[in-house]
Motif scaffolding. Structure first.
Motif, PDB file in Angstrom:
ATOM      1  N   LEU A 245     -43.418  50.041  -7.340  1.00  0.00           N
ATOM      2  CA  LEU A 245     -44.789  49.810  -7.438  1.00  0.00           C
ATOM      3  C   LEU A 245     -45.109  48.367  -7.188  1.00  0.00           C
ATOM      4  O   LEU A 245     -44.550  47.695  -6.883  1.00  0.00           O
ATOM      5  N   THR A 246     -46.538  48.461  -6.818  1.00  0.00           N
ATOM      6  CA  THR A 246     -47.111  47.311  -6.111  1.00  0.00           C
ATOM      7  C   THR A 246     -47.080  46.034  -7.047  1.00  0.00           C
ATOM      8  O   THR A 246     -46.769  45.100  -6.707  1.00  0.00           O
ATOM      9  N   PRO A 247     -47.447  46.228  -8.237  1.00  0.00           N
ATOM     10  CA  PRO A 247     -47.469  45.167  -9.417  1.00  0.00           C
ATOM     11  C   PRO A 247     -46.119  44.411  -9.335  1.00  0.00           C
ATOM     12  O   PRO A 247     -46.071  42.997  -9.477  1.00  0.00           O
TER      13      PRO A 247
ATOM     14  N   ALA B 119     -43.330  50.302  -2.886  1.00  0.00           N
ATOM     15  CA  ALA B 119     -44.788  49.552  -2.899  1.00  0.00           C
ATOM     16  C   ALA B 119     -45.491  49.437  -1.645  1.00  0.00           C
ATOM     17  O   ALA B 119     -45.001  49.013  -0.654  1.00  0.00           O
ATOM     18  N   ALA B 120     -46.856  50.008  -1.840  1.00  0.00           N
ATOM     19  CA  ALA B 120     -47.409  50.353  -0.527  1.00  0.00           C
ATOM     20  C   ALA B 120     -48.832  49.645  -0.336  1.00  0.00           C
ATOM     21  O   ALA B 120     -49.650  50.199   0.466  1.00  0.00           O
ATOM     22  N   THR B 121     -49.347  48.667  -1.391  1.00  0.00           N
ATOM     23  CA  THR B 121     -50.516  47.863  -1.102  1.00  0.00           C
ATOM     24  C   THR B 121     -50.176  47.116   0.114  1.00  0.00           C
ATOM     25  O   THR B 121     -49.284  46.417   0.304  1.00  0.00           O
TER      26      THR B 121
ATOM     27  N   ASP C 234     -57.125  52.827 -10.159  1.00  0.00           N
ATOM     28  CA  ASP C 234     -57.714  51.644  -9.894  1.00  0.00           C
ATOM     29  C   ASP C 234     -56.890  50.589 -10.059  1.00  0.00           C
ATOM     30  O   ASP C 234     -56.651  49.817 -10.923  1.00  0.00           O
ATOM     31  N   TYR C 235     -55.847  50.609  -8.998  1.00  0.00           N
ATOM     32  CA  TYR C 235     -55.069  49.274  -8.541  1.00  0.00           C
ATOM     33  C   TYR C 235     -55.008  49.235  -7.157  1.00  0.00           C
ATOM     34  O   TYR C 235     -55.369  49.938  -6.526  1.00  0.00           O
ATOM     35  N   GLY C 236     -54.097  48.235  -6.621  1.00  0.00           N
ATOM     36  CA  GLY C 236     -54.065  47.735  -5.352  1.00  0.00           C
ATOM     37  C   GLY C 236     -53.955  49.298  -4.453  1.00  0.00           C
ATOM     38  O   GLY C 236     -54.822  49.181  -3.431  1.00  0.00           O
TER      39      GLY C 236
ATOM     40  N   VAL D  71     -49.898  61.551   1.183  1.00  0.00           N
ATOM     41  CA  VAL D  71     -48.510  62.016   0.913  1.00  0.00           C
ATOM     42  C   VAL D  71     -48.103  61.947  -0.532  1.00  0.00           C
ATOM     43  O   VAL D  71     -47.392  62.705  -0.966  1.00  0.00           O
ATOM     44  N   ASP D  72     -48.659  60.964  -1.393  1.00  0.00           N
ATOM     45  CA  ASP D  72     -48.397  60.712  -2.607  1.00  0.00           C
ATOM     46  C   ASP D  72     -48.793  61.904  -3.417  1.00  0.00           C
ATOM     47  O   ASP D  72     -48.187  61.825  -4.659  1.00  0.00           O
ATOM     48  N   PHE D  73     -49.709  62.633  -3.146  1.00  0.00           N
ATOM     49  CA  PHE D  73     -50.123  63.764  -3.816  1.00  0.00           C
ATOM     50  C   PHE D  73     -49.298  64.720  -3.842  1.00  0.00           C
ATOM     51  O   PHE D  73     -48.825  65.294  -4.600  1.00  0.00           O
TER      52      PHE D  73
END
Ligand code: PHB
Length: 391
Positions: free
Chosen positions: A103-105, A126-128, A170-172, A253-255
């Motif tokens: 994950l991004t964080p 992580a994909a932001t 609601d994040y990156g 794709v994530d869905f």
């Protein structure tokens, strides 16, 4: 030269010869950080499955040096935990390479440590978009949200959809998805009629979905990190009758995560998504990958895009180590990864030398039933697509 000098020279020669041999015995240590427990445990399992499969097929020695991989659990969205694990890896375990990052964080928290230690940091999910700019030692083998969201907007506009709504976490990555989608959609002359960002841990979508229904868009574009959130979203979407009201669902794709397709089942049929990997991708290499994955982990667990990023990330590390002849110096490894290009189970991929981010084909896919199971069937693609988030 007297006898003493001759002896000294012989000794020195022996020492010099012995030095590379001693170094060759040191293993190359890779410290992997993944969510293995909590709501995103599945990401860690998939990425870990992919990287272990690569090693199973390609051995655990590169350029004469043994590869030792350690995997530790950062529990999901817990940047402080990721940071502590990275620090332990670098200071105590003296790892040569950091990898993983579901994950991004987590990736954002570790980036400054990679810079400080001058160690290569390989991103496997992580994909932001901004992540690769946070350290010159980061190389990404997964995807970025702008990379797969902008093509979805082009598809929506081409399909004649004029009234769109977006819903993102609601994040990156969610903000990236919304921004890239909006930009590409509005470039076609249309306007979004509404956008909503939901807390990343939100599981109750009924009020958001009612709001969307009332706004009467032709379609909704969605990004949520896969798992309970995507399953809850689809349930509420059906319960509130959005499908019956003719409101289409478009997502990344994530869905339509391959690993969730058996859970989503019939309810996901017909949904169009854009993405870099489908288990149903029609290539000899992917067929071999899917078969090897089934042999290693059973047929109930389907390989998804995260597993392929783990597999390709490992392939990237091996390829770079071959180029440096086993030298793990961070600058040399990153230089060796720049411009790497190879065939992945997802199709051709390369690493953009300027951004250290992945360049790949983005596929349009529709969820269809085949032999009693639902798959993402590719029907069109955008080839060699760079992350538009960098421009
Ligand atoms: C992320 O946090 O960067 C992330 C998580 C799940 C995804 C994609 C990106 O499917």
């Amino acid at each position: 030269m007297n006898k003493f000098q001759q002896l000294w020279l012989a000794l020195l020669g022996g020492l010099l010869l012995a030095a590379p041999a001693a170094q060759a015995e040191e293993p190359i240590r890779i410290g992997v950080i993944l969510p293995l427990t909590g709501p995103y445990a599945d990401y860690g399992e998939q990425i870990g499955n992919g990287l272990k499969l690569y090693m199973k097929q390609n051995g655990d020695t590169v350029a004469g040096r043994k590869i030792v991989v350690t995997i530790r659990d950062d529990t999901g969205i817990a940047p402080e935990v990721s940071k502590r694990l990275a620090s332990d890896y670098l200071v105590q375990d003296k790892v040569d390479i950091l990898a993983g990052f579901g994950l991004t964080p987590s990736a954002m928290a570790v980036a400054p440590l990679a810079t400080q230690a001058k160690k290569a940091m390989v991103i496997m999910n992580a994909a932001t978009s901004v992540i690769t700019t946070k350290s010159p030692y980061i190389v990404r083998f997964s995807h970025t949200l702008p990379q797969i969201s902008a093509p979805m907007a082009t598809y929506a506009a081409k399909s004649g959809i004029k009234k769109m709504y977006t819903l993102v976490a609601d994040y990156g990555p969610g903000i990236d998805a919304e921004t890239a989608f909006k930009k590409a959609f509005e470039a076609g002359g249309s306007q979004l009629i509404g956008s909503v960002r939901v807390p990343v841990t939100n599981l109750d979508f009924s009020s958001y979905i009612q709001r969307i229904k009332d706004a009467q868009p032709e379609a909704v574009f969605l990004f949520l990190p896969p798992g309970s959130a995507t399953v809850s979203f689809l349930k509420a979407y059906k319960e509130r009758g959005l499908d019956k009201a003719g409101i289409k669902l478009l997502a990344t794709v994530d869905f339509a995560d391959d690993d969730l397709m058996d859970v989503l089942g019939q309810s996901v049929l017909g949904v169009v998504t854009s993405g870099h990997y489908s288990m149903a991708h029609d290539s000899a290499l992917n067929k071999a990958y899917v078969a090897a994955y089934a042999e290693a982990y059973g047929t109930k667990k389907r390989p998804n895009f995260m597993s392929v990023a783990g597999y390709d990330g490992m392939a990237g590390i091996y390829a770079a180590l071959k180029k440096t002849n086993g030298d793990t110096d961070g600058d040399k490894l990153v230089a060796a990864m720049k411009g790497l290009a190879f065939e992945s189970p997802r199709g051709p991929i390369s690493i953009d030398p300027e951004t250290r981010d992945i360049v790949q084909t983005v596929y349009y896919r529709r969820a269809e039933e085949k032999n009693g199971r639902v798959f993402n069937i590719e029907f069109d693609s955008v080839k060699n697509f760079k992350d538009p988030g960098k421009q």
